[in-house]
Design an enzyme around this catalytic site. Sequence first.
Site, PDB file in Angstrom:
ATOM      1  N   LYS A  23       0.893  -1.142   0.027  1.00 40.39           N
ATOM      2  CA  LYS A  23      -0.047  -0.041   0.087  1.00 40.39           C
ATOM      3  C   LYS A  23       0.921   1.498  -0.040  1.00 40.39           C
ATOM      4  O   LYS A  23       2.183   1.372   0.200  1.00 40.39           O
ATOM      5  CB  LYS A  23      -0.951   0.027   1.185  1.00 40.39           C
ATOM      6  CG  LYS A  23      -0.141   0.127   2.461  1.00 40.39           C
ATOM      7  CD  LYS A  23      -0.818  -0.071   3.984  1.00 40.39           C
ATOM      8  CE  LYS A  23      -0.137  -0.133   5.087  1.00 40.39           C
ATOM      9  NZ  LYS A  23      -0.843  -0.462   6.455  1.00 40.39           N
ATOM     10  N   TYR A  64      15.293  30.220   7.915  1.00 47.59           N
ATOM     11  CA  TYR A  64      14.092  31.163   8.363  1.00 47.59           C
ATOM     12  C   TYR A  64      14.123  31.200   9.896  1.00 47.59           C
ATOM     13  O   TYR A  64      14.321  30.245  10.614  1.00 47.59           O
ATOM     14  CB  TYR A  64      12.697  30.698   7.836  1.00 47.59           C
ATOM     15  CG  TYR A  64      12.681  30.540   6.512  1.00 47.59           C
ATOM     16  CD1 TYR A  64      12.841  31.895   5.521  1.00 47.59           C
ATOM     17  CD2 TYR A  64      12.305  29.387   5.740  1.00 47.59           C
ATOM     18  CE1 TYR A  64      12.778  31.981   4.254  1.00 47.59           C
ATOM     19  CE2 TYR A  64      12.128  29.685   4.310  1.00 47.59           C
ATOM     20  CZ  TYR A  64      12.477  30.908   3.583  1.00 47.59           C
ATOM     21  OH  TYR A  64      12.154  30.957   1.903  1.00 47.59           O
TER      22      TYR A  64
HETATM   23  C1  LIG Z   1      -0.100  -1.492   6.856  1.00 45.55           C
HETATM   24  C2  LIG Z   1      -0.869  -3.060   7.425  1.00 45.55           C
HETATM   25  C3  LIG Z   1       0.064  -4.050   7.459  1.00 45.55           C
HETATM   26  C4  LIG Z   1       1.444  -4.123   7.462  1.00 45.55           C
HETATM   27  O1  LIG Z   1       1.916  -3.676   8.831  1.00 45.55           O
HETATM   28  P1  LIG Z   1       3.466  -3.488   9.051  1.00 45.55           P
HETATM   29  O2  LIG Z   1       3.786  -3.097  10.568  1.00 45.55           O
HETATM   30  O3  LIG Z   1       4.016  -2.479   8.143  1.00 45.55           O
HETATM   31  O4  LIG Z   1       3.818  -5.044   8.760  1.00 45.55           O
HETATM   32  C5  LIG Z   1      -0.648  -5.083   7.988  1.00 45.55           C
HETATM   33  N1  LIG Z   1      -2.157  -5.119   7.975  1.00 45.55           N
HETATM   34  C6  LIG Z   1      -2.745  -4.329   7.854  1.00 45.55           C
HETATM   35  C7  LIG Z   1      -4.265  -4.146   7.710  1.00 45.55           C
HETATM   36  C8  LIG Z   1      -2.286  -2.900   7.325  1.00 45.55           C
HETATM   37  O5  LIG Z   1      -3.215  -1.681   7.378  1.00 45.55           O
END
Ligand SMILES: *Cc1c(COP(=O)(O)O)cnc(C)c1O
Length: 407
Positions: A45, A275
Amino acid sequence: MTSTPDPAVERLPERAAVVDLEAIRHNVRVVRTVAEPARVMAVVKADAYGHGAVPVARAALEAGAAWLGVAHIGEALTLRAAGIDAPTLAWLHTPDSNFSAAVGAGVDLGCSGWELGRIVDAAREQQRPARVHLKIDTGLGRNGVTPDRWEAVLDEATDYQDQGLLRVVGVFSHLAVADEPDRPETDVQLDVFRDAVALAEDAGCDLEVRHIANSPAIFSRPDTHFDLVRAGISIYGLSPFPDQSSSDLGLRPAMTLRTLVSQCKRVPAGQGVSYGLTYRTPGESALGLIPLGYADGVPRTSNGGPVRIGDRTYRVVGRVAMDQLVVDLGPDADVEALAGGEAVLFGTGDDGGPTADDWARAAGTINYEIVTRISPRVPRIHIDSAQHESETGFAPGAVATVAGGPA
Ligand SMILES: *Cc1c(COP(=O)(O)O)cnc(C)c1O
């Protein structure tokens, strides 16, 4: 420089997030070994946590990942459009999500109950049963069916299943505190999960996969592995634990954020920097200007983040601006030698170089956010160190492909 034939890949762009696909493969193999006999879902994702979803998905599958996981249906469709047909699950929807396209593309759908009607509409439209993973909220309080509603949702789902409109192929959940392995809530979540799985099986669901483990649970809680583990941050080579590094877990950070030093100059004592003039040089010194800023994803709220130039690591001084930041090189710096040299904000951590973990500490956040928020202005360059064993580091000779952003 090597004799790479394609001139387009001879040189890295002046700013690049370089992603080593062999590191992705290595990390998937590590996760597979830890998770065995459970299979591995590579979570890609958010453009593979900023690493480039399509090349990362391909590398993960090459290394033996059996599934791909994404949040949005659109992310799954991007993988399908690239010709990737591995089992893929998308789990975060709204009433506007394109369930029909997902069913048509053979994308499995996570379902928290409310989507069932829309999913069967999509199945009717596509004249094809939807593949559904029912999600039980075992305690995280986000997605999923609450336990008191579970049996009602199972009734509805199995009704549709009997009509041939869908198949419940999975039951899953998500853990809240797996990065703190001693907390008791994980045991409570597992109890709720086991009950939910048993009820689903009793109701007539022929489950292919039961899954609840994320990266921290993969490494710290073997009792969470079930049939499938969902590995995100670990396949990018980063540790999900605050007190363990990548190398502690046998992982290799896949992304290196690098650019070139834009300008180096000597300045007098008391020179204000950036800044707000929140920093002034304590004595005569030299400043190095690094052309990466918060528009590139370097957190403005960070304090003293590390930048490696040559074989030394310097600290950011003053505020991170939109396009640039400044490091104090100290009074003895050889400004002619440093100007135009490669500047690495984070990378593999080899030879004591800075890491995404260091930037997470400097910014008061987690490594997940550091890599995921590198912006589209920074081109992703995919290299494959496995094809160039003789190459060291990120010499531009490694096979590179540019993804996104101006090259
Ligand atoms: C993002 C996500 C993962 C992966 O989690 P990690 O800690 O990066 O391994 C697994 N399951 C779901 C539902 C997620 O949203």
